[in-house]
Design an enzyme around this catalytic site. Structure first.
Site, PDB file in Angstrom:
ATOM      1  N   LYS A 242       0.857  -1.056  -0.052  1.00 49.78           N
ATOM      2  CA  LYS A 242       0.142  -0.028   0.103  1.00 49.78           C
ATOM      3  C   LYS A 242       0.809   1.129   0.103  1.00 49.78           C
ATOM      4  O   LYS A 242       0.688   2.228  -0.611  1.00 49.78           O
ATOM      5  CB  LYS A 242      -1.059   0.005   1.282  1.00 49.78           C
ATOM      6  CG  LYS A 242      -1.975   1.106   1.430  1.00 49.78           C
ATOM      7  CD  LYS A 242      -2.860   0.834   2.459  1.00 49.78           C
ATOM      8  CE  LYS A 242      -2.637   0.710   3.806  1.00 49.78           C
ATOM      9  NZ  LYS A 242      -2.649   2.213   4.335  1.00 49.78           N
ATOM     10  N   SER A 243       1.931   1.283   0.984  1.00 54.21           N
ATOM     11  CA  SER A 243       2.749   2.591   0.857  1.00 54.21           C
ATOM     12  C   SER A 243       3.494   2.800  -0.391  1.00 54.21           C
ATOM     13  O   SER A 243       3.472   3.780  -0.777  1.00 54.21           O
ATOM     14  CB  SER A 243       3.704   2.476   2.094  1.00 54.21           C
ATOM     15  OG  SER A 243       3.134   2.351   3.311  1.00 54.21           O
TER      16      SER A 243
ATOM     17  N   GLY B  24      -4.733   8.090   5.429  1.00 55.70           N
ATOM     18  CA  GLY B  24      -3.896   9.232   6.067  1.00 55.70           C
ATOM     19  C   GLY B  24      -2.739   9.483   5.002  1.00 55.70           C
ATOM     20  O   GLY B  24      -2.206  10.745   4.751  1.00 55.70           O
TER      21      GLY B  24
ATOM     22  N   SER C 240       7.854   9.889  11.040  1.00 58.34           N
ATOM     23  CA  SER C 240       6.727   9.920  10.309  1.00 58.34           C
ATOM     24  C   SER C 240       7.342   9.849   8.883  1.00 58.34           C
ATOM     25  O   SER C 240       7.562  10.853   8.223  1.00 58.34           O
ATOM     26  CB  SER C 240       5.719  10.737  10.498  1.00 58.34           C
ATOM     27  OG  SER C 240       4.677  10.611   9.578  1.00 58.34           O
TER      28      SER C 240
ATOM     29  N   GLN D   5       5.111   9.754   6.376  1.00 56.53           N
ATOM     30  CA  GLN D   5       4.106  10.497   5.697  1.00 56.53           C
ATOM     31  C   GLN D   5       4.678  12.175   5.653  1.00 56.53           C
ATOM     32  O   GLN D   5       4.502  12.726   4.698  1.00 56.53           O
ATOM     33  CB  GLN D   5       2.539  10.605   6.158  1.00 56.53           C
ATOM     34  CG  GLN D   5       2.074   8.936   6.091  1.00 56.53           C
ATOM     35  CD  GLN D   5       0.968   8.751   6.802  1.00 56.53           C
ATOM     36  OE1 GLN D   5       0.574   9.340   7.565  1.00 56.53           O
ATOM     37  NE2 GLN D   5       0.367   7.632   6.558  1.00 56.53           N
TER      38      GLN D   5
ATOM     39  N   ASP E 259       2.716  -0.692  12.228  1.00 59.02           N
ATOM     40  CA  ASP E 259       1.310  -1.030  11.959  1.00 59.02           C
ATOM     41  C   ASP E 259       0.780  -2.551  12.278  1.00 59.02           C
ATOM     42  O   ASP E 259      -0.023  -2.985  12.206  1.00 59.02           O
ATOM     43  CB  ASP E 259       1.288  -0.959  10.259  1.00 59.02           C
ATOM     44  CG  ASP E 259       1.261   0.684   9.900  1.00 59.02           C
ATOM     45  OD1 ASP E 259       1.087   1.422  10.597  1.00 59.02           O
ATOM     46  OD2 ASP E 259       1.307   0.678   8.604  1.00 59.02           O
TER      47      ASP E 259
ATOM     48  N   ARG F 267      -5.232   2.727  18.616  1.00 59.36           N
ATOM     49  CA  ARG F 267      -5.130   1.343  18.323  1.00 59.36           C
ATOM     50  C   ARG F 267      -4.800   0.623  19.675  1.00 59.36           C
ATOM     51  O   ARG F 267      -4.918  -0.337  19.999  1.00 59.36           O
ATOM     52  CB  ARG F 267      -3.806   1.014  17.160  1.00 59.36           C
ATOM     53  CG  ARG F 267      -4.618   1.195  15.961  1.00 59.36           C
ATOM     54  CD  ARG F 267      -3.499   0.719  14.832  1.00 59.36           C
ATOM     55  NE  ARG F 267      -4.052   0.686  13.533  1.00 59.36           N
ATOM     56  CZ  ARG F 267      -3.633   0.902  12.397  1.00 59.36           C
ATOM     57  NH1 ARG F 267      -2.300   0.774  12.241  1.00 59.36           N
ATOM     58  NH2 ARG F 267      -4.066   0.961  11.401  1.00 59.36           N
TER      59      ARG F 267
HETATM   60  C1  S3P Z   1       2.614   5.006   6.120  1.00 61.41           C
HETATM   61  C2  S3P Z   1       3.554   5.737   7.124  1.00 61.41           C
HETATM   62  C3  S3P Z   1       3.026   5.154   8.563  1.00 61.41           C
HETATM   63  C4  S3P Z   1       2.068   3.989   8.825  1.00 61.41           C
HETATM   64  C5  S3P Z   1       0.968   4.165   7.654  1.00 61.41           C
HETATM   65  C6  S3P Z   1       1.553   4.406   6.155  1.00 61.41           C
HETATM   66  C7  S3P Z   1       3.292   5.698   4.841  1.00 61.41           C
HETATM   67  O1  S3P Z   1       2.825   6.124   9.147  1.00 61.41           O
HETATM   68  O2  S3P Z   1       1.765   4.062   9.879  1.00 61.41           O
HETATM   69  O3  S3P Z   1       0.143   3.120   7.715  1.00 61.41           O
HETATM   70  O4  S3P Z   1       2.531   5.099   3.615  1.00 61.41           O
HETATM   71  O5  S3P Z   1       3.923   6.527   4.625  1.00 61.41           O
HETATM   72  P1  S3P Z   1       3.815   7.376   9.635  1.00 61.41           P
HETATM   73  O6  S3P Z   1       3.771   8.422   8.836  1.00 61.41           O
HETATM   74  O7  S3P Z   1       3.603   7.934  11.130  1.00 61.41           O
HETATM   75  O8  S3P Z   1       5.405   6.908   9.561  1.00 61.41           O
END
Ligand code: S3P
Length: 432
Positions: free
Chosen positions: A23-24, A95, A167, A169, A313, A344
């Site tokens: 997914k990422s 997110g 993070s 993201q 996760d 969670r």
């Molecule tokens: C993700 C980063 C993670 C993860 C999320 C997907 C991503 O969060 O928990 O499910 O695809 O960049 P963080 O931004 O807190 O690392």
């Protein structure tokens, strides 16, 4: 209106499986492909609702997509080519979609608005807005913290930023803002999180400075590329856990991403005494391999805090496994779990307590002493795909039937989860 799924205790899981695409990596492939010059082609993308949300948002920004027999073609518009969307961009439960697009849209010459579902609208967005504002972005958050997010046209400045939270993201959003605005970005501080953007950008012709204490980006265009996306370790993780929970299980999981910034659960399970054979298959920008797991006893562990970003996760699954491991499992330093698709820590504690588990909950973790029997119960998914799938496995290893409310949220990352489960429960096929 969500319906409840009835779940009976289950037998062993046996057989072979290729899990859906990561997914990422899929989100990033679509966004980088959209911003590249030329047409990219991706095979094995995630079929979940989260990645569909990214595709729909990019389509609303004028990016063309074409499904073909082997995957998806993305007609890149280049760094200056996105169009003003006609309406708010709906990121649904995702997110990653919302935060990465904040980086892209903060640097555009048009206004836009990002919205999400009830779960996403409760998650903190200040962590992305704050460094983007340092670049000169004009961002309005709801109640100063949440989506909907309103972005106004702005010219961004270079950024030198020390990340306060690990993070991926945030890292990715800031790199995207630098690319779209054509300004340098330097990141330091809490860099230890999944590194898919850092690995994928060079596939699109973008050179990054990568050191343990710094990531540096200079303005440059992206070039289209062809990619094969590996299977999602976070989806494979459910089968690792399922096989360990259900006696007599043996599974072979193929084509799984083995990126070390994602496989903290694998290292934790090996430390707990799990029988998992790892075979590496290829080593391109992302590493892949297969995992063979057999059921067997587990010992409790104390998780090293430095590993938390690499298992984040999968911590709900670790909580479930801890109920069946011999001795105490202790996890601290995981307060980030409280701001995921659900809180969670709280919702796992609530669901496990409904099943009769005794545990200790901290602001940033948990302690569970096992083994403890699980009793079938009324369980809640809380708009959280990983909680839904974790509780399906809990119900299979319980005594007596359970009911899970809101199970359809599994489609966010793994629409075929229940179909794969019934295939593995019935399968008598010999493993290669
Ligand atoms: C993700 C980063 C993670 C993860 C999320 C997907 C991503 O969060 O928990 O499910 O695809 O960049 P963080 O931004 O807190 O690392």
């Amino acid at each position: 209106m969500s319906s409840a799924l009835t779940l009976q205790p289950g037998g062993p899981l046996r057989g072979q499986l290729t899990v859906p695409g990561d997914k990422s990596i899929s989100h990033r492939a679509l966004i980088f492909g959209a911003l590249a010059e030329g047409t990219s082609s991706f095979e094995g993308l995630s079929d979940g609702a989260d990645v569909a949300a990214t595709r729909h948002c990019l389509a609303a920004l004028g990016v063309g997509f074409e499904d073909h027999s082997e995957g998806l073609r993305v007609q890149g518009v280049g760094l200056q080519g996105l169009k003003a969307p006609a309406e708010a961009l709906d990121c649904a439960n995702s997110g990653t979609t919302l935060r990465l697009l904040m980086g892209v849209l903060a640097a555009q010459s048009f206004a836009s608005r990002l919205i999400g579902d009830v779960s996403l609208s409760r998650r903190p967005m200040g962590r992305v807005a704050e460094p983007l504002r340092q670049m000169g972005a004009e961002i309005g958050l709801t109640s100063e913290r949440f989506a909907p997010v309103q972005l106004q046209p702005a010219r961004l400045r270079p950024l030198d930023y020390v990340l306060p939270v690990a993070s991926a993201q945030v890292k990715s959003a800031l790199l995207l803002a630098g690319l779209c605005a054509g300004v340098p970005v330097s990141l330091s501080g809490a860099l230890a999180s999944r590194d898919h953007s850092e690995r994928l950008l060079p596939d699109f012709g973008v050179q990054l400075l990568q050191r343990p204490d710094q990531i540096g980006l200079q303005p440059q265009p992206l070039q289209a590329c062809a990619l094969k996306i590996p299977g999602d370790f976070s989806s494979a993780a459910f089968w690792l856990a399922g096989a360990l929970l259900l006696p007599g299980s043996e599974l072979l999981l193929e084509g799984v991403s083995l990126n070390p910034t994602r496989t903290g659960l694998l290292r934790a399970l090996q430390q707990m005494g799990a029988s998992i054979e790892v075979q590496s298959q290829s080593q391109q920008s992302e590493s892949w391999g297969s995992l063979r797991v057999r059921s067997g006893p587990l010992q409790g562990i104390q998780l090293d805090e430095a590993e938390i970003p690499f298992i984040i996760d999968e911590l709900p699954l670790l909580m479930l496994l801890a109920t069946q491991a011999e001795g105490e499992t202790l996890v601290r330093g995981a307060a980030e779990l409280r701001v995921k698709e659900s809180d969670r820590l709280a919702v796992m504690a609530d669901n496990l307590q409904r099943m009769g588990v005794q545990l200790e909950l901290f602001e940033d973790g948990f302690a569970i002493r096992g083994p403890q029997p699980l009793q079938g119960a009324a369980l809640l998914a809380h708009h959280d795909h990983r909680i839904a799938m974790t509780m399906v496995l809990a119900a299979l290893s319980a005594r007596g039937p359970s009911r899970l409310q809101g199970a359809e949220v599994m489609a966010v990352s793994y629409p075929g989860f229940l179909a794969d489960l019934s295939r593995l429960q019935l399968s008598e096929e010999p493993l290669l």
